[in-house]
Design a protein around this motif. Structure first.
Motif, PDB file in Angstrom:
ATOM      1  N   TYR A  88      39.151 -30.742 -25.281  1.00 37.20           N
ATOM      2  CA  TYR A  88      38.678 -29.556 -24.567  1.00 37.20           C
ATOM      3  C   TYR A  88      39.332 -28.338 -25.236  1.00 37.20           C
ATOM      4  N   ASP A  89      38.849 -27.157 -24.854  1.00 39.23           N
ATOM      5  CA  ASP A  89      39.366 -25.905 -25.391  1.00 39.23           C
ATOM      6  C   ASP A  89      40.243 -25.284 -24.298  1.00 39.23           C
ATOM      7  N   VAL A  90      41.520 -25.035 -24.590  1.00 44.16           N
ATOM      8  CA  VAL A  90      42.433 -24.513 -23.558  1.00 44.16           C
ATOM      9  C   VAL A  90      42.002 -23.136 -23.038  1.00 44.16           C
ATOM     10  N   ASN A  91      41.055 -22.506 -23.754  1.00 44.20           N
ATOM     11  CA  ASN A  91      40.547 -21.187 -23.334  1.00 44.20           C
ATOM     12  C   ASN A  91      39.241 -21.285 -22.550  1.00 44.20           C
ATOM     13  N   SER A  92      38.837 -22.493 -22.219  1.00 47.31           N
ATOM     14  CA  SER A  92      37.579 -22.696 -21.509  1.00 47.31           C
ATOM     15  C   SER A  92      37.738 -23.692 -20.364  1.00 47.31           C
ATOM     16  N   MET A  93      37.676 -23.180 -19.138  1.00 52.32           N
ATOM     17  CA  MET A  93      37.817 -24.050 -17.964  1.00 52.32           C
ATOM     18  C   MET A  93      36.673 -25.053 -17.884  1.00 52.32           C
ATOM     19  N   LYS A  94      35.492 -24.607 -18.277  1.00 50.05           N
ATOM     20  CA  LYS A  94      34.323 -25.477 -18.199  1.00 50.05           C
ATOM     21  C   LYS A  94      34.520 -26.724 -19.073  1.00 50.05           C
ATOM     22  N   SER A  95      35.082 -26.516 -20.260  1.00 56.24           N
ATOM     23  CA  SER A  95      35.272 -27.658 -21.172  1.00 56.24           C
ATOM     24  C   SER A  95      36.304 -28.631 -20.597  1.00 56.24           C
ATOM     25  N   PHE A  96      37.263 -28.076 -19.826  1.00 58.29           N
ATOM     26  CA  PHE A  96      38.257 -28.945 -19.169  1.00 58.29           C
ATOM     27  C   PHE A  96      37.609 -29.698 -18.002  1.00 58.29           C
ATOM     28  N   ASP A  97      36.827 -28.967 -17.201  1.00 56.59           N
ATOM     29  CA  ASP A  97      36.166 -29.601 -16.050  1.00 56.59           C
ATOM     30  C   ASP A  97      35.218 -30.719 -16.481  1.00 56.59           C
ATOM     31  N   ASN A  98      34.677 -30.601 -17.660  1.00 55.32           N
ATOM     32  CA  ASN A  98      33.730 -31.614 -18.145  1.00 55.32           C
ATOM     33  C   ASN A  98      34.392 -32.891 -18.642  1.00 55.32           C
ATOM     34  N   LEU A  99      35.722 -32.899 -18.727  1.00 58.36           N
ATOM     35  CA  LEU A  99      36.409 -34.091 -19.259  1.00 58.36           C
ATOM     36  C   LEU A  99      36.089 -35.341 -18.445  1.00 58.36           C
ATOM     37  N   ASN A 100      36.008 -35.168 -17.124  1.00 57.45           N
ATOM     38  CA  ASN A 100      35.670 -36.327 -16.276  1.00 57.45           C
ATOM     39  C   ASN A 100      34.329 -36.918 -16.686  1.00 57.45           C
ATOM     40  N   ASN A 101      33.363 -36.031 -16.944  1.00 53.14           N
ATOM     41  CA  ASN A 101      32.032 -36.505 -17.335  1.00 53.14           C
ATOM     42  C   ASN A 101      32.069 -37.254 -18.661  1.00 53.14           C
ATOM     43  N   TRP A 102      32.815 -36.715 -19.613  1.00 53.10           N
ATOM     44  CA  TRP A 102      32.895 -37.370 -20.924  1.00 53.10           C
ATOM     45  C   TRP A 102      33.557 -38.735 -20.810  1.00 53.10           C
ATOM     46  N   ARG A 103      34.615 -38.791 -20.003  1.00 54.55           N
ATOM     47  CA  ARG A 103      35.326 -40.064 -19.839  1.00 54.55           C
ATOM     48  C   ARG A 103      34.418 -41.106 -19.189  1.00 54.55           C
ATOM     49  N   GLU A 104      33.725 -40.673 -18.128  1.00 58.74           N
ATOM     50  CA  GLU A 104      32.797 -41.574 -17.426  1.00 58.74           C
ATOM     51  C   GLU A 104      31.686 -42.051 -18.364  1.00 58.74           C
ATOM     52  N   GLU A 105      31.128 -41.093 -19.084  1.00 64.56           N
ATOM     53  CA  GLU A 105      30.036 -41.404 -20.017  1.00 64.56           C
ATOM     54  C   GLU A 105      30.503 -42.449 -21.034  1.00 64.56           C
ATOM     55  N   PHE A 106      31.703 -42.246 -21.542  1.00 65.15           N
ATOM     56  CA  PHE A 106      32.232 -43.217 -22.501  1.00 65.15           C
ATOM     57  C   PHE A 106      32.328 -44.606 -21.872  1.00 65.15           C
ATOM     58  N   LEU A 107      32.910 -44.670 -20.678  1.00 61.80           N
ATOM     59  CA  LEU A 107      33.131 -45.978 -20.040  1.00 61.80           C
ATOM     60  C   LEU A 107      31.806 -46.675 -19.728  1.00 61.80           C
ATOM     61  N   ILE A 108      30.788 -45.896 -19.377  1.00 61.10           N
ATOM     62  CA  ILE A 108      29.472 -46.491 -19.105  1.00 61.10           C
ATOM     63  C   ILE A 108      28.834 -46.993 -20.400  1.00 61.10           C
ATOM     64  N   GLN A 109      28.815 -46.135 -21.405  1.00 63.67           N
ATOM     65  CA  GLN A 109      28.110 -46.479 -22.648  1.00 63.67           C
ATOM     66  C   GLN A 109      28.832 -47.529 -23.491  1.00 63.67           C
ATOM     67  N   ALA A 110      30.155 -47.399 -23.599  1.00 71.21           N
ATOM     68  CA  ALA A 110      30.895 -48.340 -24.447  1.00 71.21           C
ATOM     69  C   ALA A 110      31.186 -49.637 -23.696  1.00 71.21           C
ATOM     70  N   SER A 111      31.150 -49.572 -22.381  1.00 70.03           N
ATOM     71  CA  SER A 111      31.530 -50.676 -21.481  1.00 70.03           C
ATOM     72  C   SER A 111      32.616 -51.584 -22.072  1.00 70.03           C
ATOM     73  N   PRO A 112      33.829 -51.022 -22.251  1.00 72.74           N
ATOM     74  CA  PRO A 112      34.938 -51.833 -22.769  1.00 72.74           C
ATOM     75  C   PRO A 112      35.306 -52.935 -21.779  1.00 72.74           C
ATOM     76  N   SER A 113      35.844 -54.036 -22.310  1.00 71.40           N
ATOM     77  CA  SER A 113      36.119 -55.195 -21.453  1.00 71.40           C
ATOM     78  C   SER A 113      37.167 -54.889 -20.382  1.00 71.40           C
ATOM     79  N   ASP A 114      38.110 -53.999 -20.693  1.00 75.57           N
ATOM     80  CA  ASP A 114      39.150 -53.660 -19.719  1.00 75.57           C
ATOM     81  C   ASP A 114      39.191 -52.131 -19.556  1.00 75.57           C
TER      82      ASP A 114
END
Ligand code: GDP
Ligand code: MG
Length: 216
Positions: A88-114
């Motif tokens: 994220y960009d420390v000068n952009s709150m929106k980019s920080f707020d979106n971290l949850n979405n990116w993390r979730e998206e990763f976990l859904i798409q990559a579906s790691p075993s653990d």
């Protein structure tokens, strides 16, 4: 004892468009920075040979080619990742707020075993901007988010002047290795210069990486 085989590590970089993902990768791999904004790059990934604890690794860093704006990264992009770097960009709150979405998206798409123990690393980029005066996300806030997600390692970086870039990638390699498959699941074909001799199972890492490479 014969020297150990070189291991391939796949790392993917996620975060909002414009936070500096491509720049961080270029600073780390090519030691270069450009102020020019380029939404797309020619290659899907950059590679770098890295040494860690006396072993050699080929680090394959997958970057988005601007598609992050449309959230249309295919499954091939995520598949087989050993570590996910969130930026994220420390000068952009929106980019920080979106971290949850990116993390979730990763976990859904990559579906790691653990999923609970999958290695993520967070980078708060552009700390150099305006001498820190335009910063809107505090280190404390970022660290609290990391703690709430199972102690994700956190670095404050500048792709422009190189601050913490090397240290961050050292940590990324270390964490990618935590995900290393068991010895017996490894396949020699990945590192072999010769043609593959014995057929691999479709779940073998070499097959996963190959399918990723040709975009299947
Ligand atoms: P991406 O869309 O996440 O890949 O972001 P880019 O790497 O293309 O960077 C977007 C813009 O931010 C470009 O104009 C970069 O030059 C600039 N940029 C990236 N990282 C930094 C940084 O650490 N400091 C400053 N000042 N600018 C940066
Ligand atoms: Mg980019």
């Amino acid at each position: 004892m014969a020297s150990r085989r070189r291991t391939l590590l796949k790392v993917i970089i996620l975060g909002d468009s414009g936070v500096g993902k491509t720049s961080l990768m270029n600073q780390y791999v090519n030691k270069k920075f450009s102020n020019q904004y380029k939404a797309t790059i020619g290659a899907d990934f950059l590679t770098k040979e890295v040494q860690f604890e006396d072993r050699l690794f080929t680090l394959q860093i997958w970057d988005t080619a601007g598609q992050e704006r449309f959230q249309s990264l295919g499954v091939a992009f995520y598949r087989g990742a050993d570590c996910c770097v969130l930026v994220y960009d420390v000068n952009s709150m929106k980019s920080f707020d979106n971290l949850n979405n990116w993390r979730e998206e990763f976990l859904i798409q990559a579906s790691p075993s653990d999923p609970d123990n999958f290695p993520f690393v967070l980078l708060g980029n552009k700390v150099d901007v305006d001498g820190g005066n335009s910063r809107v996300v505090s280190e404390k806030k970022a660290k609290a988010w990391c703690a709430s997600k199972g102690n994700i390692p956190y670095f404050e970086t500048s792709a422009k002047d190189g601050t913490n870039v090397e240290d961050a990638f050292q940590c990324i390699v270390k964490n990618a290795l935590k995900n290393e498959p068991d010895e017996e699941l490894k396949c020699a074909c990945l590192d072999s210069e010769e043609e593959e001799k014995s057929p691999c199972s479709s779940n073998c890492r070499c097959q996963i990486i190959y399918r990723n490479y040709i975009g299947l």
